[in-house]
Design a protein around this motif. Structure first.
Motif, PDB file in Angstrom:
ATOM      1  N   PHE A  40       2.759  -5.109  -6.188  1.00 23.24           N
ATOM      2  CA  PHE A  40       2.526  -4.971  -4.753  1.00 23.24           C
ATOM      3  C   PHE A  40       1.365  -4.634  -4.309  1.00 23.24           C
ATOM      4  O   PHE A  40       0.514  -5.259  -3.537  1.00 23.24           O
ATOM      5  CB  PHE A  40       3.609  -4.114  -4.341  1.00 23.24           C
ATOM      6  N   ILE A  41       0.505  -3.692  -4.933  1.00 24.64           N
ATOM      7  CA  ILE A  41      -0.679  -3.035  -4.393  1.00 24.64           C
ATOM      8  C   ILE A  41      -1.866  -4.097  -4.923  1.00 24.64           C
ATOM      9  O   ILE A  41      -2.716  -4.146  -4.168  1.00 24.64           O
ATOM     10  CB  ILE A  41      -0.934  -1.540  -5.139  1.00 24.64           C
ATOM     11  N   ASN A  42      -1.451  -4.495  -5.961  1.00 22.15           N
ATOM     12  CA  ASN A  42      -2.348  -5.606  -6.470  1.00 22.15           C
ATOM     13  C   ASN A  42      -2.449  -6.838  -5.652  1.00 22.15           C
ATOM     14  O   ASN A  42      -3.540  -7.212  -5.257  1.00 22.15           O
ATOM     15  CB  ASN A  42      -2.134  -5.948  -7.911  1.00 22.15           C
ATOM     16  N   ASP A  43      -1.571  -7.088  -5.234  1.00 24.70           N
ATOM     17  CA  ASP A  43      -1.565  -8.337  -4.315  1.00 24.70           C
ATOM     18  C   ASP A  43      -2.148  -8.018  -3.056  1.00 24.70           C
ATOM     19  O   ASP A  43      -2.838  -8.591  -2.343  1.00 24.70           O
ATOM     20  CB  ASP A  43      -0.295  -8.732  -4.060  1.00 24.70           C
ATOM     21  N   ILE A  44      -2.161  -6.651  -2.538  1.00 25.08           N
ATOM     22  CA  ILE A  44      -2.818  -6.525  -1.542  1.00 25.08           C
ATOM     23  C   ILE A  44      -4.263  -6.182  -1.541  1.00 25.08           C
ATOM     24  O   ILE A  44      -4.924  -6.793  -0.828  1.00 25.08           O
ATOM     25  CB  ILE A  44      -2.055  -5.003  -0.802  1.00 25.08           C
ATOM     26  N   LEU A  45      -4.641  -5.585  -2.715  1.00 29.33           N
ATOM     27  CA  LEU A  45      -6.234  -5.412  -3.263  1.00 29.33           C
ATOM     28  C   LEU A  45      -6.766  -7.052  -3.268  1.00 29.33           C
ATOM     29  O   LEU A  45      -7.939  -7.163  -2.896  1.00 29.33           O
ATOM     30  CB  LEU A  45      -6.210  -4.936  -4.402  1.00 29.33           C
ATOM     31  N   LEU A  46      -5.711  -7.797  -3.608  1.00 27.09           N
ATOM     32  CA  LEU A  46      -6.387  -9.179  -3.689  1.00 27.09           C
ATOM     33  C   LEU A  46      -6.709  -9.780  -2.610  1.00 27.09           C
ATOM     34  O   LEU A  46      -7.769 -10.581  -2.558  1.00 27.09           O
ATOM     35  CB  LEU A  46      -5.140 -10.066  -4.311  1.00 27.09           C
ATOM     36  N   SER A  47      -6.270  -9.466  -1.460  1.00 29.78           N
ATOM     37  CA  SER A  47      -6.780 -10.106   0.007  1.00 29.78           C
ATOM     38  C   SER A  47      -7.327  -9.055   0.870  1.00 29.78           C
ATOM     39  O   SER A  47      -7.472  -9.327   2.113  1.00 29.78           O
ATOM     40  CB  SER A  47      -5.700 -10.807   0.406  1.00 29.78           C
TER      41      SER A  47
END
Lengths: 287, 339
Positions: free
Chosen positions: A114-121
């Motif tokens: 979840f956090i990684n997907d947020i960091l991605l954008s």
């Protein structure tokens, strides 16, 4: 007969008209979307190619009003990108490995995903602020290292995502076969799973390189810029996107021309990278 | 593969380091080493996964820490004061916040319908052999670095708007009572509207590719049933595909919105960097990211720097909420399609 009279009734005519209009709209929307790509690339090629010469790759950035090239920003960009990949790729691959191989269904993986997907954008300028706070402000000066680390922070989520996705696609029978001959789990991952997912994982790294080679915002106040030739990573380092930003907004015609040439170089590099990545990805699917 | 098959198993595990298997003492040693390596590798990957969380935590902590001086000095008024004066050291964030939100709204108003129609075209109308090329072209649009959009916007798009589009808008829409105030003033070329239009072009590929993916996930049976009843393509899209994929489409739209809110370089070139709120969307303005990009390296004094970091914190909080919402929506549609 009933059908024919029905087809000519006002209700059918209205439904048909509405269908034709909306389908026309969707056709128009696609033409509209694609025309921007054509427009941008055409202008870029037109303005960029006229300034392209050998001097661009062999000479330093000039002071206003004289001739010069883009050698120092090109080298600076290459060096910082390389360091960012060297830092970010192992970290991202290991994290992705944990998520796909060890804790595929555990809570940590859910949170990290979840956090990684947020960091991605997440906005890249915020990453620049973060690195400014922890590196530039602490060391007291702008540096190439800070620029490279801020790019590495952008590399990590891309690599985590593709590594996890690609390892998840590796069939479990391969893992079971490796386990059945007594291979420890860590070696099974390194010798079997990584090999099966290799093309996909390389694709992820290429996509990450494509992503950071055009990044400007995080470099503005980490690596800053440097008018001169410098290989000292403890000092400000020039980079192609930052030079484009500075030169394009300047009032000097020579600088603006160089900015267009730099823009063309970056775009061609990014497009080439994403096409290679796509090609590798397609190969994996067909095999 | 042939040569690997002939080598003994332990050999494969150690990359060619030969180990005498018949020696019992060495065998125990090897097993211990393997077990140690196993635990070490597992913990290494776990640490890397936790590192991702630490990066996010580090971003939040460093932004909060950096913005403390500004928040302590201005308090909650930082959020609604319009003044941005480096000389008197009075800072308020409402003008950049306003610019960020308005440019993103303009972008979404254009990109959402266009993106959905393109996705509809790609999934329902487009001949099979054209789908892949068009899909790739749209995704290439997403790969172009934002600085390219910026330089293109500054030298090509803004002058075009200034000469051909904005005078027309001012003459027609500007005279309508009520909404006319939105379209008043001289045609600068650069400004809120131009930035919004560039953002629209930039987020279009994101919205298109996610909508296409969720449209494709609709079970063919549902669509075939509707077609079998005699529905037109539009009716299938409107009453079958869209309701089924609503959650995913909202997720894609929010993802695009997250991009638009945080986009820096493309906006910085064409926004005009004016710290004020104008009624007209043709006037220059500023956004959070453009303000930081333009002023951070020139900021002198702790309070000025801190105010800019506080702007970054606000931007991060807004995009975090939007992106978290987007991910939750997309997780829901994945769960539904998977079930």
């Amino acid at each position: 007969m009933a059908m024919i009279s029905g087809a000519s009734s006002p209700l059918y005519a209205r439904r048909r008209r509405r269908n034709v209009i909306t389908m026309g709209l969707s056709f128009g929307a696609t033409a509209f979307g694609l025309s921007w790509l054509v427009l941008i690339l055409a202008v870029l090629l037109w303005n960029g190619f006229s300034g392209l010469s050998l001097a661009v790759f062999t000479e330093m950035t000039p002071p206003p009003g004289s001739a010069g090239g883009l050698l120092n920003p090109i080298v600076g960009s290459l060096v910082m990108t390389a360091i960012a990949v060297v830092i970010g790729t192992p970290l991202g691959m290991l994290a992705g490995t944990y998520m796909a191989e060890y804790g595929r269904y555990d809570g940590l993986t859910m949170i990290v995903r979840f956090i990684n997907d947020i960091l991605l954008s997440a906005p890249s300028i915020v990453v620049g602020l973060f690195i400014y706070e922890i590196m530039v402000a602490q060391m007291g000066h702008f540096s190439g290292w800070a620029g490279a680390v801020s790019l590495a922070v952008i590399v990590v989520p891309v690599v985590v995502r593709t590594t996890e996705d690609m390892l998840t696609l590796v069939p479990d029978t391969l893992r079971e076969a490796a386990a059945s001959i007594g291979l420890p789990r860590s070696l099974m991952i390194q010798k079997v799973a990584y090999r099966a997912a290799r093309a996909g994982m390389i694709t992820g790294v290429l996509l990450a390189v494509a992503r950071i080679s055009g990044e400007t915002a995080p470099l503005l106040f980490t690596a800053l810029n440097n008018q001169f030739w410098s290989t000292n990573l403890n000092a400000p380092v020039s980079s192609l996107p930052v030079v484009i930003f500075q030169f394009a907004l300047s009032p000097y015609h020579d600088w603006q021309k160089l900015a267009w040439t730099g823009a063309l170089i970056i775009t061609l590099a990014v497009l080439a990278l994403s096409i290679i990545a796509r090609f590798l990805g397609a190969q994996r699917k067909s095999s | 593969m042939q040569s690997a098959g002939r080598r003994p198993v332990v050999d494969v595990a150690f990359d060619g380091a030969s180990i005498p298997i018949d020696d019992k003492v060495d065998r125990a040693k090897v097993l211990r080493r393997l077990r140690f390596g196993d635990v070490a590798f597992r913990n290494l990957t776990r640490a890397a996964a936790i590192m991702v969380l630490i990066i996010l935590g580090g971003i939040i902590v460093s932004l909060v820490y950096g913005s403390l001086p500004a928040l302590r000095t201005f308090g909650i008024s930082f959020l609604y004061v319009e003044t941005w004066n480096p000389v008197t050291e009075k800072f308020g964030a409402i003008a950049p916040i306003y610019g960020t939100i308005v440019t993103s709204i303009i972008a979404m108003l254009i990109a959402v319908p266009v993106g959905l129609f393109i996705a509809l075209f790609l999934t329902e109308l487009c001949p099979m052999w054209l789908r892949r090329p068009i899909g790739i072209a749209i995704e290439l649009l997403a790969g172009i670095p934002s600085i390219i959009y910026g330089i293109w916007g500054l030298f090509v798009f803004a002058p075009f708007l200034q000469q051909h589009v904005q005078p027309f808008i001012i003459d027609t829409l500007g005279n309508i009572p009520g909404i006319g105030a939105l379209f008043e003033g001289p045609p600068y070329g650069i400004g809120i509207l131009t930035a919004g239009l560039i953002l629209a072009i930039m987020v279009l590929p994101f919205i298109t590719s996610i909508s296409r993916d969720v449209f494709e996930a609709v079970p063919p049976v549902l669509k075939e049933a509707a077609y079998g009843l005699g529905c037109t393509t539009w009716e299938v899209a409107r009453y079958v595909v869209l309701p089924f994929t609503r959650v995913g489409v909202i997720g894609g739209v929010m993802l695009g919105l997250g991009r638009a809110l945080g986009e820096t370089m493309a906006v910085t070139f064409v926004i005009g960097n004016a710290h004020r709120i104008s009624a007209s969307i043709l006037a220059p303005g500023t956004t959070i990211s453009a303000t930081i990009a333009n002023e951070f390296t020139e900021a002198v004094g702790d309070l000025y720097t801190s105010s800019l970091i506080a702007l970054g914190l606000i931007l991060f909080v807004i995009t975090f909420i939007v992106l978290a919402f987007a991910r939750l929506m997309l997780m829901r549609i994945n769960a539904r399609v998977g079930a």
